[in-house]
Scaffold this motif. Sequence first.
Motif, PDB file in Angstrom:
ATOM      1  N   ARG A   1     -16.623  10.384 -61.310  1.00 19.54           N
ATOM      2  CA  ARG A   1     -16.226  10.080 -59.571  1.00 19.54           C
ATOM      3  C   ARG A   1     -15.240  10.916 -59.702  1.00 19.54           C
ATOM      4  NH1 ARG A   1     -21.330   9.334 -57.589  1.00 19.54           N
ATOM      5  NH2 ARG A   1     -22.541   7.863 -59.062  1.00 19.54           N
ATOM      6  N   ILE A   2     -15.388  12.602 -58.377  1.00 26.20           N
ATOM      7  CA  ILE A   2     -13.825  13.062 -58.353  1.00 26.20           C
ATOM      8  C   ILE A   2     -13.572  12.149 -56.823  1.00 26.20           C
ATOM      9  CG2 ILE A   2     -12.837  15.343 -57.640  1.00 26.20           C
ATOM     10  CD1 ILE A   2     -15.248  16.835 -58.560  1.00 26.20           C
ATOM     11  N   ASP A   3     -11.916  11.952 -57.332  1.00 26.85           N
ATOM     12  CA  ASP A   3     -11.122  11.326 -55.778  1.00 26.85           C
ATOM     13  C   ASP A   3     -11.121  12.372 -55.155  1.00 26.85           C
ATOM     14  OD1 ASP A   3      -9.864  10.012 -54.334  1.00 26.85           O
ATOM     15  OD2 ASP A   3      -8.544   9.632 -55.984  1.00 26.85           O
ATOM     16  N   LEU A   4     -11.331  12.760 -54.171  1.00 29.79           N
ATOM     17  CA  LEU A   4     -10.816  13.645 -52.835  1.00 29.79           C
ATOM     18  C   LEU A   4      -9.156  12.762 -52.589  1.00 29.79           C
ATOM     19  CD1 LEU A   4     -14.277  15.038 -51.935  1.00 29.79           C
ATOM     20  CD2 LEU A   4     -12.852  15.877 -53.999  1.00 29.79           C
ATOM     21  N   THR A   5      -9.052  11.585 -52.403  1.00 31.65           N
ATOM     22  CA  THR A   5      -7.839  10.631 -51.137  1.00 31.65           C
ATOM     23  C   THR A   5      -7.084  12.232 -51.300  1.00 31.65           C
ATOM     24  OG1 THR A   5      -9.293   9.381 -51.994  1.00 31.65           O
ATOM     25  CG2 THR A   5      -7.112   9.258 -50.719  1.00 31.65           C
ATOM     26  N   GLY A   6      -6.431  12.122 -49.907  1.00 33.94           N
ATOM     27  CA  GLY A   6      -4.999  13.015 -49.781  1.00 33.94           C
ATOM     28  C   GLY A   6      -5.859  14.991 -50.043  1.00 33.94           C
ATOM     29  N   ARG A   7      -6.737  15.305 -50.228  1.00 34.83           N
ATOM     30  CA  ARG A   7      -6.817  16.599 -50.429  1.00 34.83           C
ATOM     31  C   ARG A   7      -7.461  17.279 -48.804  1.00 34.83           C
ATOM     32  NH1 ARG A   7     -10.863  18.625 -54.873  1.00 34.83           N
ATOM     33  NH2 ARG A   7     -10.479  20.227 -53.737  1.00 34.83           N
ATOM     34  N   GLN A   8      -7.023  18.154 -48.804  1.00 34.10           N
ATOM     35  CA  GLN A   8      -6.995  19.242 -47.613  1.00 34.10           C
ATOM     36  C   GLN A   8      -8.208  19.958 -46.961  1.00 34.10           C
ATOM     37  OE1 GLN A   8      -4.896  18.274 -44.704  1.00 34.10           O
ATOM     38  NE2 GLN A   8      -5.321  19.321 -43.392  1.00 34.10           N
ATOM     39  N   PHE A   9      -8.843  19.998 -46.249  1.00 34.23           N
ATOM     40  CA  PHE A   9     -10.422  20.908 -45.908  1.00 34.23           C
ATOM     41  C   PHE A   9     -10.073  21.360 -45.333  1.00 34.23           C
ATOM     42  CE2 PHE A   9     -11.128  17.630 -49.798  1.00 34.23           C
ATOM     43  CZ  PHE A   9     -11.947  18.677 -50.524  1.00 34.23           C
ATOM     44  N   GLY A  10      -9.807  22.309 -44.536  1.00 30.13           N
ATOM     45  CA  GLY A  10      -9.663  23.054 -43.421  1.00 30.13           C
ATOM     46  C   GLY A  10      -8.317  21.862 -42.501  1.00 30.13           C
ATOM     47  N   ASP A  11      -9.431  21.467 -41.237  1.00 27.25           N
ATOM     48  CA  ASP A  11      -8.133  20.850 -40.630  1.00 27.25           C
ATOM     49  C   ASP A  11      -8.408  19.353 -40.938  1.00 27.25           C
ATOM     50  OD1 ASP A  11      -7.742  22.934 -38.849  1.00 27.25           O
ATOM     51  OD2 ASP A  11      -8.868  23.025 -37.785  1.00 27.25           O
ATOM     52  N   LEU A  12      -9.316  19.089 -41.739  1.00 27.82           N
ATOM     53  CA  LEU A  12     -10.054  17.933 -41.735  1.00 27.82           C
ATOM     54  C   LEU A  12      -8.824  17.084 -43.541  1.00 27.82           C
ATOM     55  CD1 LEU A  12     -13.249  17.320 -42.076  1.00 27.82           C
ATOM     56  CD2 LEU A  12     -11.470  16.592 -40.219  1.00 27.82           C
ATOM     57  N   THR A  13      -8.290  15.916 -43.799  1.00 30.55           N
ATOM     58  CA  THR A  13      -7.416  15.320 -45.151  1.00 30.55           C
ATOM     59  C   THR A  13      -8.133  14.322 -45.216  1.00 30.55           C
ATOM     60  OG1 THR A  13      -5.193  16.284 -43.918  1.00 30.55           O
ATOM     61  CG2 THR A  13      -5.038  14.044 -45.345  1.00 30.55           C
ATOM     62  N   VAL A  14      -7.904  14.243 -46.612  1.00 29.26           N
ATOM     63  CA  VAL A  14      -9.063  12.662 -46.494  1.00 29.26           C
ATOM     64  C   VAL A  14      -7.932  11.816 -47.048  1.00 29.26           C
ATOM     65  CG1 VAL A  14     -11.251  12.206 -48.552  1.00 29.26           C
ATOM     66  CG2 VAL A  14     -11.011  13.886 -48.218  1.00 29.26           C
ATOM     67  N   LEU A  15      -8.827  10.140 -46.261  1.00 33.02           N
ATOM     68  CA  LEU A  15      -7.729   9.341 -46.336  1.00 33.02           C
ATOM     69  C   LEU A  15      -8.518   8.116 -47.745  1.00 33.02           C
ATOM     70  CD1 LEU A  15      -7.827   8.453 -42.666  1.00 33.02           C
ATOM     71  CD2 LEU A  15      -6.287   9.654 -43.797  1.00 33.02           C
ATOM     72  N   GLY A  16     -10.398   8.634 -47.336  1.00 35.26           N
ATOM     73  CA  GLY A  16     -10.254   7.436 -49.157  1.00 35.26           C
ATOM     74  C   GLY A  16     -12.033   7.708 -48.610  1.00 35.26           C
ATOM     75  N   LYS A  17     -12.719   6.323 -49.489  1.00 34.58           N
ATOM     76  CA  LYS A  17     -14.402   6.804 -49.794  1.00 34.58           C
ATOM     77  C   LYS A  17     -14.712   5.847 -48.275  1.00 34.58           C
ATOM     78  CE  LYS A  17     -17.818   5.977 -53.547  1.00 34.58           C
ATOM     79  NZ  LYS A  17     -18.155   5.660 -52.182  1.00 34.58           N
ATOM     80  N   ALA A  18     -15.706   6.885 -47.940  1.00 30.69           N
ATOM     81  CA  ALA A  18     -16.059   5.215 -47.250  1.00 30.69           C
ATOM     82  C   ALA A  18     -17.472   4.364 -47.522  1.00 30.69           C
ATOM     83  CB  ALA A  18     -17.271   6.467 -46.039  1.00 30.69           C
ATOM     84  N   GLU A  19     -17.750   3.502 -46.949  1.00 30.20           N
ATOM     85  CA  GLU A  19     -18.430   2.228 -47.299  1.00 30.20           C
ATOM     86  C   GLU A  19     -19.845   3.325 -46.210  1.00 30.20           C
ATOM     87  OE1 GLU A  19     -18.185   0.815 -50.104  1.00 30.20           O
ATOM     88  OE2 GLU A  19     -17.229   1.547 -50.461  1.00 30.20           O
ATOM     89  N   THR A  20     -20.834   4.037 -46.974  1.00 32.92           N
ATOM     90  CA  THR A  20     -21.886   4.438 -45.715  1.00 32.92           C
ATOM     91  C   THR A  20     -23.329   3.011 -46.871  1.00 32.92           C
ATOM     92  OG1 THR A  20     -22.443   6.253 -46.201  1.00 32.92           O
ATOM     93  CG2 THR A  20     -20.874   5.723 -44.746  1.00 32.92           C
ATOM     94  N   LYS A  21     -24.442   3.390 -46.121  1.00 35.32           N
ATOM     95  CA  LYS A  21     -25.623   2.620 -46.441  1.00 35.32           C
ATOM     96  C   LYS A  21     -26.950   3.755 -46.642  1.00 35.32           C
ATOM     97  CE  LYS A  21     -26.107  -1.540 -44.742  1.00 35.32           C
ATOM     98  NZ  LYS A  21     -26.817  -2.662 -44.084  1.00 35.32           N
TER      99      LYS A  21
END
Length: 135
Positions: free
Chosen positions: A4-24
Amino acid sequence: MKKRIDLTGRQFGDLTVLGKAETKQKGRFWNVKCVCGNELVVKQSDLKNQVVTNCGHEETAVKEVKKAAPKKAKAPAKKTSKGTGHVGVSKVELKSGTRYKANISVDGKNKHLGTFDTLEEAVAARQEAEEQYRQ
């Protein structure tokens, strides 16, 4: 099993990744924060493929924030095929040597124009087909 790749802290355009989201929902989702302050949940593939690069905010409201961190401008995409520099002409590497394949799309269908020994022959065939089909 895939790592699994951890994207936390990476920048994608104007977006900064804060952490993994819990979704269904199926797939990997991340909590991201936009430069304008909005937070949202985005699918990992949309981030990596640059489908989503901001929260949808008005560009004029964020101009001052962008001035602080200038980005390199992307070069516009070239309409070339497999490095030949000509639309509809691709390079084919065979054991017997390099050949050039010419194609054209007509009414949504791809038509093979032939395989040629030289790039010039393939380009000429493509140009002739363009004149024929554009009438």
